[in-house]
Structures are given as structure tokens and as C-alpha cells.
Design a protein around this motif. Sequence first.
Motif, PDB file in Angstrom:
ATOM      1  N   ASN A 267       0.779  -1.241   0.000  1.00  0.00           N
ATOM      2  CA  ASN A 267       0.000   0.000   0.000  1.00  0.00           C
ATOM      3  C   ASN A 267       0.812   1.293   0.000  1.00  0.00           C
ATOM      4  OD1 ASN A 267      -2.602  -0.898  -0.281  1.00  0.00           O
ATOM      5  ND2 ASN A 267      -2.742  -1.430   1.907  1.00  0.00           N
ATOM      6  N   ALA A 268       2.119   1.175  -0.083  1.00  0.00           N
ATOM      7  CA  ALA A 268       2.927   2.399  -0.136  1.00  0.00           C
ATOM      8  C   ALA A 268       2.713   3.101  -1.469  1.00  0.00           C
ATOM      9  CB  ALA A 268       4.403   2.052   0.047  1.00  0.00           C
ATOM     10  N   GLY A 269       2.386   2.297  -2.519  1.00  0.00           N
ATOM     11  CA  GLY A 269       2.137   2.909  -3.831  1.00  0.00           C
ATOM     12  C   GLY A 269       3.026   2.372  -4.939  1.00  0.00           C
ATOM     13  N   LYS A 270       3.563   1.168  -4.750  1.00  0.00           N
ATOM     14  CA  LYS A 270       4.481   0.603  -5.751  1.00  0.00           C
ATOM     15  C   LYS A 270       3.816   0.445  -7.112  1.00  0.00           C
ATOM     16  CE  LYS A 270       5.250  -3.052  -3.260  1.00  0.00           C
ATOM     17  NZ  LYS A 270       4.528  -2.630  -2.049  1.00  0.00           N
ATOM     18  N   SER A 271       2.639  -0.191  -7.105  1.00  0.00           N
ATOM     19  CA  SER A 271       2.052  -0.434  -8.432  1.00  0.00           C
ATOM     20  C   SER A 271       1.549   0.870  -9.041  1.00  0.00           C
ATOM     21  CB  SER A 271       0.982  -1.523  -8.384  1.00  0.00           C
ATOM     22  OG  SER A 271      -0.065  -1.122  -7.571  1.00  0.00           O
ATOM     23  N   SER A 272       1.135   1.813  -8.206  1.00  0.00           N
ATOM     24  CA  SER A 272       0.732   3.118  -8.767  1.00  0.00           C
ATOM     25  C   SER A 272       1.934   3.810  -9.412  1.00  0.00           C
ATOM     26  CB  SER A 272       0.162   4.029  -7.680  1.00  0.00           C
ATOM     27  OG  SER A 272      -0.858   3.362  -6.975  1.00  0.00           O
TER      28      SER A 272
ATOM     29  N   ASN B 225       5.596   9.286  -1.008  1.00  0.00           N
ATOM     30  CA  ASN B 225       4.422   9.269  -1.889  1.00  0.00           C
ATOM     31  C   ASN B 225       3.191   9.847  -1.178  1.00  0.00           C
ATOM     32  OD1 ASN B 225       2.892   8.628  -4.173  1.00  0.00           O
ATOM     33  ND2 ASN B 225       2.377   6.586  -3.394  1.00  0.00           N
ATOM     34  N   LYS B 226       2.214  10.154  -1.970  1.00  0.00           N
ATOM     35  CA  LYS B 226       0.900  10.634  -1.525  1.00  0.00           C
ATOM     36  C   LYS B 226       0.957  12.077  -0.995  1.00  0.00           C
ATOM     37  CE  LYS B 226      -0.446   5.838  -0.577  1.00  0.00           C
ATOM     38  NZ  LYS B 226      -1.285   4.869   0.080  1.00  0.00           N
TER      39      LYS B 226
ATOM     40  N   ASP C  42      -0.507  14.412  -2.165  1.00  0.00           N
ATOM     41  CA  ASP C  42      -1.857  14.993  -2.252  1.00  0.00           C
ATOM     42  C   ASP C  42      -2.614  14.858  -0.939  1.00  0.00           C
ATOM     43  OD1 ASP C  42      -3.729  12.246  -3.355  1.00  0.00           O
ATOM     44  OD2 ASP C  42      -1.576  12.209  -3.124  1.00  0.00           O
TER      45      ASP C  42
ATOM     46  N   SER D 207       3.170  12.298  -6.024  1.00  0.00           N
ATOM     47  CA  SER D 207       1.884  11.637  -5.884  1.00  0.00           C
ATOM     48  C   SER D 207       1.790  10.672  -7.053  1.00  0.00           C
ATOM     49  CB  SER D 207       0.735  12.643  -5.938  1.00  0.00           C
ATOM     50  OG  SER D 207      -0.470  11.916  -6.136  1.00  0.00           O
ATOM     51  N   ALA D 208       1.950   9.388  -6.746  1.00  0.00           N
ATOM     52  CA  ALA D 208       1.916   8.389  -7.812  1.00  0.00           C
ATOM     53  C   ALA D 208       0.544   8.386  -8.449  1.00  0.00           C
ATOM     54  CB  ALA D 208       2.268   7.013  -7.260  1.00  0.00           C
ATOM     55  N   LEU D 209      -0.449   8.609  -7.619  1.00  0.00           N
ATOM     56  CA  LEU D 209      -1.825   8.584  -8.103  1.00  0.00           C
ATOM     57  C   LEU D 209      -2.073   9.692  -9.126  1.00  0.00           C
ATOM     58  CD1 LEU D 209      -4.431   6.946  -7.489  1.00  0.00           C
ATOM     59  CD2 LEU D 209      -5.086   8.797  -5.955  1.00  0.00           C
TER      60      LEU D 209
END
Length: 455
Positions: free
Chosen positions: A228-233, A332-333, A335, A357-359
Motif C-alpha cells: 500500500n505504499a504505492g508501488k504499483s501506482s 508518496n501521496k 496529495d 503523488s503516484a496517483l
Amino acid sequence: MSTIASISTAPGIGGIGIIRMSGEKCFEILRKIFYPKNPYKIEEIKGYNIKYGYIKENEKIIDEVLVSFFKAPHSYTAENMCEINSHGGIVVMREILDICLKNGAELAQPGEFTKRAFLNGRMDLSQAEAVIDIINAKSNREAKEGIKQLEGFLTQEINKIKQKILDIMTNIEVSIDYPEYDVEEMQENEIKDKLTNIKEELEKLEKSFDNGKIIKEGIKTAIIGRPNAGKSSLLNAILKEDRAIVTEYEGTTRDTIEEFVNINGIPLKLIDTAGIRNTENAVEKIGIEKSKKIAKEADLSLVIIDGSKPLEKEDIEILKIVNPNKTIIILNKIDLGLIIKDENEELKDFKNKVEISALNKEGINELYNKITQMFNLNQINLDNEIIITNERHKNIIKKAINNVEKAIDSLNNNMSVDIVAISIKEVLSNLGEITGDEAGEEIINEIFARFCLGK
Ligand code: GDP
């Protein structure tokens, strides 16, 4: 030499397909199978000409084609050659190839056209190797290096060094032939200076391989972070911006998928992306042991942390296993508002940090700039510097440096000039392995076997 033929375009369906033929009987075969719309005598057609007509067998039209004519020695192979441009269907191309074979051509081996270009003296071995590099290039930088090598930049550099060695040899041979004129002190120093200069030039080439390796193989990059850290994003953000080349090795599991992305012209080889994509099992898949293994293998670790929350135990464990010099910390994040800050105690060893922000795909360019900075890639002067990208060349240069050192040692130890000459001759022969004049048949065959069919 025999006449060879093969399909040169990629297997599959395309707008046009090219069947290539080269050798003595090339035009004789064409005369039997090609019917130009406006009748020409093939002998009268000049090189670099294209004719429109039909390929026929037993008076039946097989395809409507354009045939390009190249006359020896002004062709890729330096032999008589033609390229039949047919419709790009695999059936039609195979049929035309078969007709060429039935009429006296032999099926070309992979790389055989280029091998002939080399054997006929149209290019040296390093230039032929550049052809493979250009075909296999995964980034524009790699392709540019290939083109430079094909243009003969490396050959020129090697020949310059060879010439310097030949000059020294002439000097030395005088004293071997006329031993009564012993090499004088002065002359010996001069030879030593010249050898030192040659050594420096060779070392510069050898060193350029570090950059060459990056250009050719890509920076092995791992994306590491707790679930959930944002790897795949992040992976998606990177893949979305740059057209990625995905290579999947046959016969292995999905675990070995490697994806190449172009960052400012340099390929990043993203490792273990399959593990990242497989998010359901992320905890087992990317356990700390596995992350450790990946980080060890990588030239660059992108450690992604959810900056909107306090660091968790797993984040801290990851920070302990990576090498700060080879790591970029990605907070990350942004936002959501970052609560983890740059000055955080756990992050103090890491000088490379970016906030993204990977998202929303924010901060990705800053990340790219950081990568280019870290690997000094902006400082590679593409146009002027000669960069060795081929491991074979690097190993040969290493051998050559050793032999230059031996020669210098022999001079320092007042050995006889004949002994010095032996080492110097070795250097010449080493360099000849790069350009091909001293490369054994086995090496040559091995190099060309790496080519694709039709090249
Ligand atoms: P992974 O488990 O490390 O691969 O993490 P994911 O990429 O699957 O992300 C986990 C969750 O965080 C998902 O719900 C994402 O949408 C979310 N997420 C990832 N990056 C960001 C970001 O920059 N901002 C916000 N608000 N959410 C994000």
C-alpha cells in the motif's frame, strides 16, 4: 561465394515485406523469376535502381513487387544484391523466398548478409557488431551509440592507437636489426612516454564501458516498499509516461518479466515488476527477504514510502537493507499531505529524496531528473566521446592494457628490446581482435550467430 536469400522483414503481417538476395547468381536468378512491367535487360539496370513488375512461377503471378538492384561492390554485402519488396503477408513472402531457393539460392544463416559485408571488407568487426546493437537498441541513446560505432568512430580510435604502436615498433625494430646501435637512454624514455600515453588512451576507453553498460543494459531498478505504499501506482505512472518495452523470457515464470522504460533516453530495466503487479499476495511476494535480494541485485532502488502516515516497522526494515548511495527515497501521496518530512531521523542517511503523488502523477519528472543526476548521465557527451558498449571490446582492451604495462615493465627492468617488442606486438594483435583482422573464426561465427535472419 554462394548466393543467399532470406526474408528480411519481421515475421508476421505488415504493409510490405522484403526478401533479400546476395551473391554471384543473384541477377541470374532474378532473370528467371522477375518480370518487369517495362521489359529491361537486367544487365543494363544500374545499381540503386528500383523496378516494378511481377514475381512469376510457371507463368503464374505470385505477387506484384518492386525490386531494388544493387551492383557489386556498391551494396550492403559488397556483392550483387537485390531486395524484393512484396506485399507483407507471410504466405507471399515465403512463396517468393521458396522460388528464389528453387532457382539456385541458398537459405541465408542469421547475420550472413552482414558477415559477408565484413568478409568482403566493407565493414570491420566492430562495425558489424554495431549493426546488432542498433537492431536490439532499447533506447535512443543506445541506438545513437550503435550508429556512431557503425560510422567507424571506434575503428578510427583503435586505428589511431595502432598507428602509435606501429611507430614505436619501427623505432624498436631499428635497434633489433642493428644491435650495434643499442637503444639509447633517450630513445628508451621516449618509448616509455609513448607507451604511457597509449596506456592512458586505452584506460579511458575501458572506463567508458561503465557508461556504455548503462546505455546498453539499462539501469537495473527495483521498486521496493511495504504493501500500500504505492508501488504499483508508481509503476503505472512510469509505464504510462514512457512507452515501455516488456521482455518476457520464454520458459520461465512471470516472475522474470523485465520492463524497459526510457528515462531521458536512458533505459531503466525495472526488475521484478511481476511481483509488484501481483498485489493480492504482495505481503508474501515481496517479503523483506525478497526485497533484500532485489535491492542487492539492483543498480538503483526506488524505495517508496506512504508519506501521509507515520513510518511503519516494515518501512524501517526496508530502509535498513538498502544502500543509501544507490537509493532514492520516494515520499508518496503528497496529495494527502505529508507527515513524514525530509529531516526524519530514519531518513537522514539518504541524500536522494523526492516527493510525489503516484496517483496524480505529480513529481515524476523530478524523480527522473534525480535518476539522471545520480548516474551522471547528462555528462556523457554523446557526440564526441567514444563509449565502449560491448563487453567483448572491454575485455580485449583490458588485455591490451596489460600488455602495454608488461612492455613498460620490461623497459624499466632493462630487458632486451626483443622482449619489449613481444609485448608491444601483443597489443597490436589485441586491438586487431576488436576490428576483426586478428579475430579467430570461432569468435567471428559466434558474433554473427547473434544476428537475426535476413540481416
Ligand atoms: P502497493 O501495494 O505498494 O503496490 O500500492 P498501490 O499502488 O496498490 O497503492 C495502494 C493504495 O494507495 C491504492 O488505493 C492507491 O490508489 C493509493 N495510492 C497510491 N499512490 C497514491 C497517491 O499518490 N495518493 C493517494 N491519495 N493515494 C495513492
